[in-house]
Design a protein around this motif. Structure first.
Motif, PDB file in Angstrom:
ATOM      1  N   THR A  15     -32.371  15.679 -22.219  1.00 17.79           N
ATOM      2  CA  THR A  15     -32.468  15.593 -23.686  1.00 17.79           C
ATOM      3  C   THR A  15     -32.701  14.150 -24.116  1.00 17.79           C
ATOM      4  N   PRO A  16     -33.646  13.912 -25.035  1.00 17.34           N
ATOM      5  CA  PRO A  16     -33.828  12.562 -25.589  1.00 17.34           C
ATOM      6  C   PRO A  16     -32.750  12.236 -26.621  1.00 17.34           C
ATOM      7  N   VAL A  17     -32.774  11.004 -27.127  1.00 15.75           N
ATOM      8  CA  VAL A  17     -31.778  10.599 -28.123  1.00 15.75           C
ATOM      9  C   VAL A  17     -32.309  10.923 -29.520  1.00 15.75           C
ATOM     10  N   ASP A  18     -32.088  12.143 -29.955  1.00 16.98           N
ATOM     11  CA  ASP A  18     -32.462  12.530 -31.314  1.00 16.98           C
ATOM     12  C   ASP A  18     -31.389  12.046 -32.281  1.00 16.98           C
ATOM     13  N   ILE A  19     -31.706  12.073 -33.578  1.00 14.02           N
ATOM     14  CA  ILE A  19     -30.708  11.646 -34.571  1.00 14.02           C
ATOM     15  C   ILE A  19     -30.185  12.874 -35.317  1.00 14.02           C
ATOM     16  N   PRO A  20     -28.933  13.262 -35.073  1.00 15.27           N
ATOM     17  CA  PRO A  20     -28.394  14.446 -35.752  1.00 15.27           C
ATOM     18  C   PRO A  20     -28.057  14.144 -37.216  1.00 15.27           C
ATOM     19  N   THR A  72     -37.489  19.229 -20.453  1.00 14.52           N
ATOM     20  CA  THR A  72     -36.972  18.312 -21.476  1.00 14.52           C
ATOM     21  C   THR A  72     -36.879  19.043 -22.807  1.00 14.52           C
ATOM     22  N   THR A  73     -35.796  18.767 -23.539  1.00  8.26           N
ATOM     23  CA  THR A  73     -35.626  19.416 -24.838  1.00  8.26           C
ATOM     24  C   THR A  73     -36.287  18.609 -25.954  1.00  8.26           C
ATOM     25  N   ALA A  74     -36.576  19.295 -27.046  1.00  9.99           N
ATOM     26  CA  ALA A  74     -37.125  18.663 -28.244  1.00  9.99           C
ATOM     27  C   ALA A  74     -36.263  19.096 -29.431  1.00  9.99           C
ATOM     28  N   PRO A  75     -35.138  18.384 -29.671  1.00  7.50           N
ATOM     29  CA  PRO A  75     -34.242  18.800 -30.762  1.00  7.50           C
ATOM     30  C   PRO A  75     -34.945  18.735 -32.127  1.00  7.50           C
ATOM     31  N   ILE A  76     -34.610  19.713 -32.958  1.00  6.54           N
ATOM     32  CA  ILE A  76     -35.227  19.819 -34.289  1.00  6.54           C
ATOM     33  C   ILE A  76     -34.189  19.404 -35.324  1.00  6.54           C
ATOM     34  N   GLN A  77     -34.524  18.397 -36.117  1.00  9.41           N
ATOM     35  CA  GLN A  77     -33.619  17.909 -37.165  1.00  9.41           C
ATOM     36  C   GLN A  77     -34.239  18.198 -38.537  1.00  9.41           C
ATOM     37  N   GLY A  78     -33.702  17.544 -39.563  1.00  8.26           N
ATOM     38  CA  GLY A  78     -34.224  17.783 -40.924  1.00  8.26           C
ATOM     39  C   GLY A  78     -33.135  18.175 -41.910  1.00  8.26           C
ATOM     40  N   SER A  79     -31.852  18.019 -41.480  1.00  6.25           N
ATOM     41  CA  SER A  79     -30.730  18.282 -42.376  1.00  6.25           C
ATOM     42  C   SER A  79     -30.842  19.693 -42.975  1.00  6.25           C
ATOM     43  N   GLY A 118     -25.831  26.649 -10.212  1.00  4.21           N
ATOM     44  CA  GLY A 118     -26.878  27.111 -11.146  1.00  4.21           C
ATOM     45  C   GLY A 118     -27.620  25.955 -11.794  1.00  4.21           C
ATOM     46  N   ALA A 119     -28.190  26.215 -12.972  1.00  7.19           N
ATOM     47  CA  ALA A 119     -28.946  25.184 -13.698  1.00  7.19           C
ATOM     48  C   ALA A 119     -27.995  24.333 -14.537  1.00  7.19           C
ATOM     49  N   ILE A 120     -28.319  23.049 -14.618  1.00 10.11           N
ATOM     50  CA  ILE A 120     -27.484  22.138 -15.428  1.00 10.11           C
ATOM     51  C   ILE A 120     -28.360  21.453 -16.479  1.00 10.11           C
ATOM     52  N   MET A 121     -27.964  21.658 -17.737  1.00 11.80           N
ATOM     53  CA  MET A 121     -28.625  20.955 -18.836  1.00 11.80           C
ATOM     54  C   MET A 121     -27.747  19.763 -19.207  1.00 11.80           C
ATOM     55  N   THR A 122     -28.375  18.684 -19.631  1.00 12.72           N
ATOM     56  CA  THR A 122     -27.587  17.516 -20.044  1.00 12.72           C
ATOM     57  C   THR A 122     -27.967  17.087 -21.446  1.00 12.72           C
ATOM     58  N   ASP A 123     -26.954  16.705 -22.206  1.00 14.28           N
ATOM     59  CA  ASP A 123     -27.193  16.110 -23.522  1.00 14.28           C
ATOM     60  C   ASP A 123     -27.259  14.596 -23.332  1.00 14.28           C
ATOM     61  N   SER A 124     -27.654  13.917 -24.427  1.00 13.92           N
ATOM     62  CA  SER A 124     -28.078  12.526 -24.288  1.00 13.92           C
ATOM     63  C   SER A 124     -27.147  11.483 -24.859  1.00 13.92           C
ATOM     64  N   THR A 157     -33.916   6.404 -25.391  1.00 15.96           N
ATOM     65  CA  THR A 157     -34.440   7.668 -24.866  1.00 15.96           C
ATOM     66  C   THR A 157     -35.003   7.479 -23.449  1.00 15.96           C
ATOM     67  N   GLU A 158     -35.760   6.392 -23.236  1.00 16.83           N
ATOM     68  CA  GLU A 158     -36.329   6.155 -21.897  1.00 16.83           C
ATOM     69  C   GLU A 158     -35.221   6.030 -20.856  1.00 16.83           C
ATOM     70  N   GLU A 159     -34.177   5.228 -21.209  1.00 15.65           N
ATOM     71  CA  GLU A 159     -33.095   4.994 -20.240  1.00 15.65           C
ATOM     72  C   GLU A 159     -32.339   6.286 -19.917  1.00 15.65           C
ATOM     73  N   ILE A 160     -32.004   7.045 -20.967  1.00 18.12           N
ATOM     74  CA  ILE A 160     -31.152   8.218 -20.713  1.00 18.12           C
ATOM     75  C   ILE A 160     -31.949   9.320 -20.009  1.00 18.12           C
TER      76      ILE A 160
END
Ligand code: GUN
Length: 489
Positions: free
Chosen positions: A125-130, A164-171, A88-94, A109-112
């Motif tokens: 997925t890019p390297v977002d900051i959780p 590509t994902t766009a994680p949403i942060q903001g605490s 099936g489909a495979i999603m990857t985290d960064s 982000t470019e490398e991963i």
């Protein structure tokens, strides 16, 4: 418009949808579960996820592969699908989760993203900051600015067919979450995970979680597929779907099994404390708790993980059927009884009933009024909003010939909806099934509906249906309104 995500039916903000994943050549039905597969420790093999559980999609971590001396080269050579043996489909985290846990990672982000593309990931997925909950606003803002820069970098990278994902942060700042979501939605990125909510879930802060998801949803368009990052326990899925989440990853089935914990939609049991399995999955039909306890650790853990995953998929199917039937809110209501903190989450979800109303279906099956909270459902909010739109009296809904002299200018009032033209009593949603012993809140909500009606129709005459109307409700009816009781002359 994002053409890889198509929404079908809504119920509140929950929806049945289809996510097309071009690189995998599959379309995933949503709401969907993505079991987390640890490339080093496969509690349940990915091929079994597909064959026994019907998994259409899974998630794994590209950073673990990238850093692994043993797995990096095979992943590059064979590709992820062959390495994991998953069709099936495979999603990857960064690696962002590792960043949150250990403070640093050594990849950009470019490398991963290039690595994810190279190993054949279908959703990268890019390297977002959780950013964790409750941090100082300055930190939440500055980390969000970094996450946004990285989303812009990701937006500029050629990822081929990989979504590509766009994680949403903001605490825990709703305005930052909303702004972050607007920014993410403004890019050409494809899937929108709500990030850094694992600490909220670990601490049972379902009320804050509901506020965070609702804020993110306000900033996103309805064409955006929304992922809840790290959502583990199936008891909260119905609530998250009703708020508008479409995708869930879950490591809980494996992590809980490691600790001997047995998942149910009503909470968690410890295998050591169980005499009976309250479930009909293949594991629970074949074995009793004592059998699993008697097995060697690994075999017992594997069977427990299989049960945990069956329950989790079962809940996703229950939710999908509820959306189809239009009774998702009844499901959320019942799940909210699993834990007091779930009830807090549900009550907070209802604080956003006006937001959920905007996508709720116009007509559904009979509303079941099953709790005090039912009085605050989106269906009730919608009716009260529409009362504002009536310019004079119920007569605007009727032709002259249909008007009944006795009830002319009269509105029937039943809890919890409040006033509606008597002739509509067979129409949705006024066909709601309500118990005879209602909470004061249901009456008060109905009386608030009368007050709302009186804002544009001060001289309305209303007829209260045969219930025991408490003083607390009658006191909310404006003096200008004439009140009759059903059966009165
Ligand atoms: N996994 C759990 N939370 C997060 C998050 O905020 N970002 C990423 N990339 N992965 C996660």
């Amino acid at each position: 418009m994002r053409d890889h995500f198509e929404v079908g039916r809504y119920d509140a903000a929950g929806r049945l949808g289809e996510l097309t994943v071009p690189r995998a050549g599959v379309t995933v039905e949503t709401p969907a579960l993505l079991p987390v597969v640890n490339p080093h420790v496969q509690t349940i093999e990915p091929s079994t996820l597909a064959s026994e559980f019907g998994a259409e999609i899974l998630i794994t971590n590209s950073y673990i592969l990238h850093q692994s001396d043993d797995l990096r080269e095979p992943a590059e050579r064979q590709g992820l699908h062959e390495l994991l043996d998953f069709p099936g489909a495979i999603m990857t985290d960064s690696g962002s989760f590792q960043l949150a846990e250990y403070g640093e990672i050594d990849v950009t982000t470019e490398e991963i993203l290039a690595f994810q593309r190279e190993i054949g990931s279908d959703i990268g997925t890019p390297v977002d900051i959780p950013t964790p909950p409750d941090v100082a606003r300055e930190r939440a803002e500055s980390e969000l600015a970094t996450t946004q820069e990285r989303l812009e970098i990701a937006d500029g990278v050629d990822t081929g067919e990989m979504l590509t994902t766009a994680p949403i942060q903001g605490s825990t700042y709703p305005d930052l979450r909303e702004r972050a979501a607007e920014h993410a939605h403004g890019t050409d990125l494809d899937v929108f995970p709500v990030g850094a909510v694992v600490p909220l879930m670990n601490e049972y802060r379902y009320d804050d979680l509901a506020d965070v998801v609702a804020a993110c949803k306000r900033g996103l368009g309805e064409d955006a597929p929304v992922h809840l990052f790290g959502a583990g326990h199936p008891m909260m899925f119905a609530m998250a779907v009703a708020l508008g989440c479409d995708l869930f990853d879950s490591a809980a089935y494996a992590l809980y099994a490691r600790d001997g914990r047995y998942l149910t939609v009503r909470g968690t049991e410890h295998l050591d404390d169980m005499d009976y399995f309250p479930c009909s999955c293949p594991v629970c039909v074949e074995y009793e708790p004592a059998d699993l306890r008697a097995m060697d650790d690994q075999r017992g853990e594997d069977l427990l993980a299989r049960h945990n995953l069956h329950v989790t998929y079962g809940e996703i199917r229950t939710i999908k059927q509820a959306i189809r039937d239009g009774d998702l809110m009844e499901l959320v209501d019942s799940r909210a009884r699993a834990h007091p903190t779930m009830l807090d989450g549900y009550r907070t979800l209802l604080d956003h009933a006006e937001q959920l109303e905007t996508t709720d279906r116009i007509a559904k099956d009979t509303v079941f009024h099953t709790s005090t909270e039912s009085a605050r459902r989106p269906e009730v909010v919608r009716h009260h909003q529409r009362l504002d739109r009536f310019d004079l009296s119920g007569s605007i809904l009727l032709t002259e010939g249909e008007r009944d002299e006795e009830y002319d200018e009269s509105w029937q009032v039943t809890p919890p909806f409040g006033p509606y033209p008597r002739e509509m009593s067979d129409a949705y949603p006024f066909t709601a099934e309500v118990p005879e012993r209602l909470s004061p809140q249901a009456y008060e909500t109905a009386a608030d509906g009368v007050a709302r009606l009186a804002e544009c129709n001060p001289d309305a005459t209303v007829t209260l249906a045969q219930f025991e109307w408490p003083e607390s409700a009658l006191a909310r009816v404006p003096d200008s309104v004439t009140v009759r009781h059903l059966g009165e002359d």
